[in-house]
Structure formats: structure tokens, C-alpha cells
Design a protein around this motif. Structure first.
Motif, PDB file in Angstrom:
ATOM      1  N   THR A  92      -7.405  -8.199   0.576  1.00 23.57           N
ATOM      2  CA  THR A  92      -6.677  -7.101   1.209  1.00 23.57           C
ATOM      3  C   THR A  92      -7.278  -6.792   2.576  1.00 23.57           C
ATOM      4  OG1 THR A  92      -6.207  -6.135  -0.959  1.00 23.57           O
ATOM      5  CG2 THR A  92      -5.943  -4.705   0.966  1.00 23.57           C
ATOM      6  N   ASP A 144     -11.824   0.624  -7.512  1.00 27.10           N
ATOM      7  CA  ASP A 144     -11.027  -0.596  -7.545  1.00 27.10           C
ATOM      8  C   ASP A 144     -11.051  -1.127  -8.974  1.00 27.10           C
ATOM      9  OD1 ASP A 144     -11.121  -3.846  -7.387  1.00 27.10           O
ATOM     10  OD2 ASP A 144      -9.741  -2.974  -5.910  1.00 27.10           O
ATOM     11  N   GLY A 188     -12.066   0.852  -1.218  1.00 26.14           N
ATOM     12  CA  GLY A 188     -11.444   0.612  -2.501  1.00 26.14           C
ATOM     13  C   GLY A 188      -9.932   0.516  -2.397  1.00 26.14           C
ATOM     14  N   THR A 189      -9.310   0.088  -3.480  1.00 24.97           N
ATOM     15  CA  THR A 189      -7.848  -0.005  -3.528  1.00 24.97           C
ATOM     16  C   THR A 189      -7.215   1.234  -4.142  1.00 24.97           C
ATOM     17  OG1 THR A 189      -7.984  -1.160  -5.650  1.00 24.97           O
ATOM     18  CG2 THR A 189      -7.897  -2.514  -3.646  1.00 24.97           C
ATOM     19  N   ASP A 249      -5.626  -8.611  -4.370  1.00 22.40           N
ATOM     20  CA  ASP A 249      -7.004  -8.418  -4.802  1.00 22.40           C
ATOM     21  C   ASP A 249      -7.821  -7.770  -3.683  1.00 22.40           C
ATOM     22  OD1 ASP A 249      -6.421  -9.555  -7.205  1.00 22.40           O
ATOM     23  OD2 ASP A 249      -7.085 -11.573  -6.619  1.00 22.40           O
ATOM     24  N   LEU A 250      -8.930  -7.168  -4.088  1.00 22.13           N
ATOM     25  CA  LEU A 250      -9.769  -6.462  -3.133  1.00 22.13           C
ATOM     26  C   LEU A 250     -10.224  -7.373  -1.997  1.00 22.13           C
ATOM     27  CD1 LEU A 250     -11.338  -3.870  -2.395  1.00 22.13           C
ATOM     28  CD2 LEU A 250     -13.220  -4.734  -3.793  1.00 22.13           C
ATOM     29  N   ARG A 290      -8.926  -4.990   5.591  1.00 26.17           N
ATOM     30  CA  ARG A 290      -9.816  -3.838   5.503  1.00 26.17           C
ATOM     31  C   ARG A 290      -9.128  -2.525   5.903  1.00 26.17           C
ATOM     32  NH1 ARG A 290     -15.331  -5.077   5.050  1.00 26.17           N
ATOM     33  NH2 ARG A 290     -15.416  -6.912   3.703  1.00 26.17           N
ATOM     34  N   GLN A 292       0.854  -1.182   0.000  1.00 28.11           N
ATOM     35  CA  GLN A 292       0.000   0.000   0.000  1.00 28.11           C
ATOM     36  C   GLN A 292       0.898   1.243   0.000  1.00 28.11           C
ATOM     37  OE1 GLN A 292      -1.239   2.037   3.483  1.00 28.11           O
ATOM     38  NE2 GLN A 292      -3.423   1.676   3.076  1.00 28.11           N
ATOM     39  N   LEU A 325      -7.601  -0.639   2.987  1.00 26.55           N
ATOM     40  CA  LEU A 325      -8.466  -0.106   1.939  1.00 26.55           C
ATOM     41  C   LEU A 325      -8.848   1.342   2.237  1.00 26.55           C
ATOM     42  CD1 LEU A 325     -10.781  -3.207   1.414  1.00 26.55           C
ATOM     43  CD2 LEU A 325      -8.743  -2.561   0.111  1.00 26.55           C
ATOM     44  N   THR A 327     -17.487  -1.972   0.591  1.00 27.42           N
ATOM     45  CA  THR A 327     -16.171  -2.064   1.216  1.00 27.42           C
ATOM     46  C   THR A 327     -15.315  -0.902   0.720  1.00 27.42           C
ATOM     47  OG1 THR A 327     -14.249  -3.487   1.580  1.00 27.42           O
ATOM     48  CG2 THR A 327     -15.239  -3.529  -0.613  1.00 27.42           C
ATOM     49  N   LYS A 329      -3.095   3.888  -2.915  1.00 29.40           N
ATOM     50  CA  LYS A 329      -3.296   2.769  -3.847  1.00 29.40           C
ATOM     51  C   LYS A 329      -2.724   1.508  -3.233  1.00 29.40           C
ATOM     52  CE  LYS A 329      -2.545   1.264  -8.643  1.00 29.40           C
ATOM     53  NZ  LYS A 329      -3.988   0.922  -8.827  1.00 29.40           N
ATOM     54  N   VAL A 383     -19.391  -4.638  -3.980  1.00 27.52           N
ATOM     55  CA  VAL A 383     -19.063  -5.915  -4.601  1.00 27.52           C
ATOM     56  C   VAL A 383     -20.227  -6.873  -4.377  1.00 27.52           C
ATOM     57  CG1 VAL A 383     -16.590  -5.604  -4.325  1.00 27.52           C
ATOM     58  CG2 VAL A 383     -17.884  -6.716  -2.512  1.00 27.52           C
TER      59      VAL A 383
END
Length: 610
Positions: free
Chosen positions: A490, A557, A526-527, A486-487, A492, A454, A495, A524, A481, A516
């Protein structure tokens, strides 16, 4: 010491010792009644007249109805030198000064013959012509010494410019190791016919010196060996006054001391070294603090900390933080956190400290409940007063329970590395400068957790306008970022969400994320994250300020359907009450764009929003 002044066609000598004798000798005094004050400066420009009046202690004393006649006489006698110094500093060397009390020149009044009553005070200052430099010489100078622009032939011959030039010349030699540089000879001569002042000054650099030993006094609970290591006194190195400033700063930033004094020795050792004496005054060992912030939809956030400044006498600092957030909020439930951190200064060097930290928390968000803990240790290095770097190794786990009752555990080993640049003029109410924080956190996941990294940044800039700096433009850019993970895999807390007082005012807290499909729609973080804020701040009075602001944020994401239109924004007005500990903030914001808004949002806190 005697002061000679040209007054009203005669030359008057005033003894400073006699003035003090007057003040001490006279016991009772009569108050000044119905005083007529006349202040004239024939031929003086407006700025000089204002400076003369502002610097006159006689004017100040005359404006006070409780001033006695003896006090006013003492003020008048002191004013001869003050007014003359004001003229010299403006480049006037042929002035005439007269101060008359009841029509008599103050300098001619006998020490024990002060008038019983005073009805009039007449102050007259004739500045005469302004003088310029005919000769402006200062030598020898160390390499890279910069003299003030005004120290040159043809410029106004201000005393302050001469003093500034001499200080720059001495400091130039001190910067190259000549700690005892001083004025050698000085010749100042005024040509009253041509209104010129010649200044010819020499500097005696003295020997180049190295640092000797540092004597320490004043410590009580502090271990002297640790005190010396934290100070990092550069024994054996060439003298540099900046090194002494660094020693003082290292000790002050520990928070252990109320006062730090480091004084060079008056004498040089036979080995051409210069010792110094460190005197410290220790602060109370413990400190308790608290904070609060209120938002209309997000609820009340309460936080508190307990601090021990000098654990085990070695300078280590223990801080315990606790927080309860979202009290009475409409989004999710209340969040709880409890953390502790120990910082040990001067671990791998005077500017490198080590830390150990731990935290447990429970967060009730709109779509999930998260419970977790984190443990880590690391190093922090101060490169200079503006730039700080850190690196750590931490392990964390997190249990996330979604709306359907399913629980997912995330666990990872992380290596956060960060840099902070900060040259703001104030942390709580900046009007100039920049702040930047950049953090990269590679992480290795276990079990259901992915592996990746991250990166996030927070950059702020401030600029004030006008001589009074009553108008300030402030801007902020945040981004983040997640790479490689993957989302769904990852953790929480890696994010990104947007909304609320820390990102977009006018939008509910963490109201913008990504949706999602996982047996239903699950919201949730995002990335990818981007947000910016702008504020226009103005001061209406010394204690009241107004702010207009606009915030916008974007969360997405790559693996979830979204586009550039997944933004939301808010704008509003704020009121600031400026105090000694920073402004008290009240912001009222409305959603401007996006479908996450729920009407007017109100925020109350301490300090500017950023």
C-alpha cells in the motif's frame, strides 16, 4: 409627514420637515453643561422600561458632554416617534409621552428659539394598558404559508408581529411565482375601552411570472459570456426568489467579486416575465496569504499561497501552495511540498466546476524518507449550500527510502470520490452545527503496488449552551481503513498514523503506527485508524477563551500483531485570543496513555483545533 403625539394632557403636532429645517438653519450652538436627566416610565414593566431607555436618542445625546442644545432639541423631537414606535412594538397603543427641556415641552419650542443653555431634561412615558388582538386576519394566503404564532386573537398586538405576518404572506406568494405580491388593503383599529387591536389585511398576489432576461453591468476584466454562464440565471423558468439567491451565491463563491447585486425589475413585461439587473464589482486579481503553526516537539510549520482570481478573464482560479514543515522538530526532518490547482467554475453547468491539480513533495519521517508527485483532474458539484460532492482521476508515484537504505517505488491510478456536509455557523470558531467529510478512493497499483481502496471520514459536532452561548461542547470522530491491499504493497500516503495537532495532542506527530519485521523493526502507518477528540470551550471575556480537551487515537493492521490496547491519548488546556479572522490558539497537552508520549507538548496556531 406629521407626527401626532399625546403629551401631558395636550396633543402636539411635530413636522418632520421642520425638524430637519431646525438642524440645518441653526449654525452655532451652545454646549450642554451640568445636565440633570430624569427618565420615568410609571406603570411600565422592567423590559419595556429598558427598551424605551435604550431606544431614546435623547438619553444618548444627554450622556455626551459635547452635545449642543440644538442637537439635544433635535434628538428630543425625534424621540416622540421613536418612543411611540417602541410602545407600539410592545403592544401599548394608549401611551402618553412627554419630553421637557428646562421644564418646557420640546414639541412646543419654536424652531429658532432653542434655549441657549440646558440644565434639565425630563422624559416621561406612561405606557397605559397592553393591547391584544381582537381580530387577526390576513388573506389570501398561498399554500404552505406559515404565519407567526403571535398573530392570533388574544395574543399581544405587537407591531413587529403584524409586520412579520405581512412579510410571511407576501413571501409565500413569491415562493409560488407571484413576484409582485403586495399588500392590498389594510384596516387597523384600536378599541381603547377594551384594549383590543383589530387587524384585517389583504394581499394582492398579482400574476404568476417567469424569469426574463438578466442585464449585466460593472464587470471589467470578466468575459460577459462566462459571467452569464457562472451566474446561471434561470431565464424562462417560473419565478422563485430562492433562484435569485443561488445566482448571487454562485458569483460570490468564485472569489472574483467584492460585491454582487441582483435586483428585480420594477415592471413586468407584456409576456408576464420579470427581468433582473446584475451589478458586480471585481476584486483585485491577485492575493497572497500565509500561515504558521508551532508545536514544541514537531517544530514550526510554515505555509503560503499565491492566488490569481480570474485567469484569462473566464473566471478560472489559479492557486499555488507551498509549505515547509517540521522546522526544528525532534521527529524526522523537514518536509517540503509545492502544489498548484486551477478551478474553472460552471464547466458542465452552473453548479459544477472542473479542476486540475498537481503536487510534488518530500517528507522526512522518523523511519523513512518519501519523495513523490501527484497529478489529477476532476469535477466538483454543489448540490446545495451545505452539501458538496467531488470526483477525480489522479496518478501518483512515491519513492520510499527506509532506514536500511532500500528504496521502494509505489505508483497508482486512483479515483477519489467525496462528499462534504457543512452547516456550521463559523468555519474557524463554530458554536453550533455539524461538519462531515467522507472520501472513498479506489486505486489500481502498478509494479510493486497493490490494488484496493481507502475510505476515511471526519465528523464534527458543536453545541453552545446558555443565552449568551459562552459555553460550547465540541466533538470530533475520525476513521480510516484500507481494503484489498496488503500493508507492504500500500502506498505510504494511503496509510494512517496518529499523534500531533491534527489527531492526538500531547503525543508526538505520527508517533503511533505499526511495527513490521523486514530485516529489522520498521515502523509504518497502519491500514486501520480511529480517533476522537472532545473539547469544552468557554469565553471568559469577549476576546479571551479557555479550552479543556481530551484526544485519543488507535492505529492497527490485521496482518500485524496488535490489539485494542494499541491506543494512545492526550489531554490538556488551551487559551484562545479571539480576533476578527478567528481565534489564535495556544494548547498545552500531556500524554495520558500509551507509550508514544515524550512529555508536555505545546501547539500554537490560528483557528480552533477542529
Amino acid at each position: 409627514m406629521r407626527f401626532w403625539r399625546r403629551t401631558g394632557g395636550c396633543v402636539v403636532s411635530v413636522s418632520a420637515k421642520a425638524v430637519m429645517g431646525l438642524v440645518l438653519a441653526l449654525g452655532s450652538a451652545s454646549a450642554v453643561m451640568a445636565l440633570d436627566l430624569q427618565f420615568s416610565t410609571p406603570g411600565a414593566p422592567d423590559d419595556l422600561r429598558a427598551a424605551l431607555r435604550q431606544n431614546s436618542v435623547t438619553v444618548t445625546a444627554a450622556d455626551n458632554p459635547e452635545t449642543t442644545t440644538q442637537e439635544l432639541l433635535a434628538a428630543a423631537l425625534a424621540d416622540y416617534s421613536r418612543l411611540l414606535a417602541t410602545l407600539y412594538d410592545a403592544g401599548y397603543y394608549g401611551g402618553r409621552i412627554s419630553l421637557r427641556l428646562n421644564g418646557r415641552e420640546a414639541a412646543t419650542i419654536a424652531l429658532l428659539d432653542a434655549p441657549e443653555t440646558l440644565s434639565s431634561v425630563e422624559i416621561s412615558v406612561e405606557p397605559g394598558p397592553v393591547f391584544t388582538f381582537g381580530k387577526a386576519e390576513l388573506a389570501p394566503l398561498a399554500k404552505h404559508t406559515k404565519l407567526p404564532e403571535g398573530f392570533r386573537p388574544g395574543a399581544v398586538a405587537q407591531v413587529s408581529v403584524i409586520q412579520e405576518a405581512v412579510s410571511a404572506g407576501i413571501e409565500g406568494w413569491r415562493q409560488t411565482g407571484h413576484a409582485k405580491a403586495a399588500v392590498g388593503t389594510q384596516a387597523l383599529s384600536a378599541d381603547h375601552r377594551k384594549s383590543l387591536l383589530d387587524a384585517a389585511i389583504t394581499i394582492a398576489p398579482g400574476e404568476r411570472l417567469r424569469f426574463g432576461q438578466m442585464e449585466m453591468t460593472g464587470y471589467e476584466r470578466m468575459n460577459p459570456r462566462r459571467l452569464a454562464k457562472i451566474a446561471g440565471f434561470p431565464t424562462g423558468e417560473w419565478f422563485d426568489p430562492d433562484d435569485l439567491d443561488e445566482v448571487r451565491q454562485r458569483l460570490r463563491r468564485t472569489g472574483i467579486f467584492n460585491a454582487v447585486s441582483l435586483v428585480e425589475s420594477d415592471t413586468v413585461s407584456p409576456e408576464n416575465t420579470l427581468d433582473a439587473t446584475l451589478t458586480v464589482a471585481e476584486a483585485p486579481l491577485r492575493r497572497l496569504g500565509f500561515g504558521a503553526e508551532l508545536a514544541s516537539f514537531d517544530g514550526l510549520d510554515l505555509s503560503a499561497y499565491w492566488l490569481h482570481r480570474n485567469l484569462f478573464g473566464g473566471g478560472a482560479r489559479l492557486r499555488v501552495d507551498g509549505a515547509i514543515e517540521g522546522i526544528g522538530g525532534s521527529n524526522g526532518g523537514m518536509d517540503y511540498s509545492l502544489g498548484a490547482r486551477i478551478d474553472r467554475p460552471a464547466t458542465l453547468g452552473a453548479d459544477t466546476s472542473a479542476f486540475v491539480e498537481a503536487e510534488i513533495y518530500r517528507a522526512h519521517e522518523a523511519d523513512y524518507i518519501s519523495t513523490g508527485a501527484r497529478l489529477g483532474f476532476g469535477l466538483e458539484h454543489i448540490f446545495n449550500p451545505r452539501l458538496t460532492g467531488s470526483a477525480a482521476l489522479s496518478y501518483g508515484w512515491q519513492d520510499v527510502e527506509d532506514e536500511g537504505g532500500d528504496t521502494t517505488r509505489y505508483s497508482s491510478l486512483a479515483l477519489p470520490v467525496g462528499l462534504i456536509w457543512d452547516n456550521r455557523d463559523s468555519v474557524l470558531d463554530a458554536t453550533s452545527g455539524y461538519f462531515g467529510e467522507l472520501t472513498a478512493t479506489p486505486f489500481v497499483g502498478f509494479n510493486n503496488t497493490g490494488t484496493g481502496a481507502q475510505i476515511k471520514g471526519d465528523f464534527r459536532a458543536y453545541r453552545a449552551f446558555g443565552d449568551t452561548k459562552r459555553l460550547t461542547l465540541a466533538g470530533r470522530l475520525q476513521f480510516g481503513k484500507v481494503f484489498g491491499s496488503d500493508l507492504a504493497e500500500t502506498p505510504r500516503d494511503y496509510l494512517f498514523f496518529s499523534g500531533g495537532g491534527g489527531t492526538v495532542r500531547g503525543q508526538p506527530y505520527q508517533s503511533l503506527g505499526v511495527d513490521v519485521l523486514d530485516g529489522g523493526t520498521l515502523r509504518t502507518g497502519g491500514t486501520e485508524f480511529l480517533a476522537f477528540s472532545t473539547e469544552l470551550r468557554t469565553r471568559i471575556t469577549p476576546t479571551i477563551g479557555l479550552v479543556a480537551f481530551y484526544d485519543a487515537g488507535h492505529v492497527s493492521d490485521p496482518g500485524v500483531a496488535s490489539d485494542f490496547e494499541d491506543w494512545h491519548a492526550g489531554a490538556g488546556l488551551g487559551l484562545r485570543y479571539l480576533t476578527g479572522i478567528g481565534p489564535i490558539r495556544l494548547d498545552i497537552a500531556q500524554p495520558v496513555s500509551g507509550d508514544t508520549g515524550e512529555g508536555t507538548q505545546i501547539y500554537i496556531g490560528i483557528g480552533q483545533a477542529f
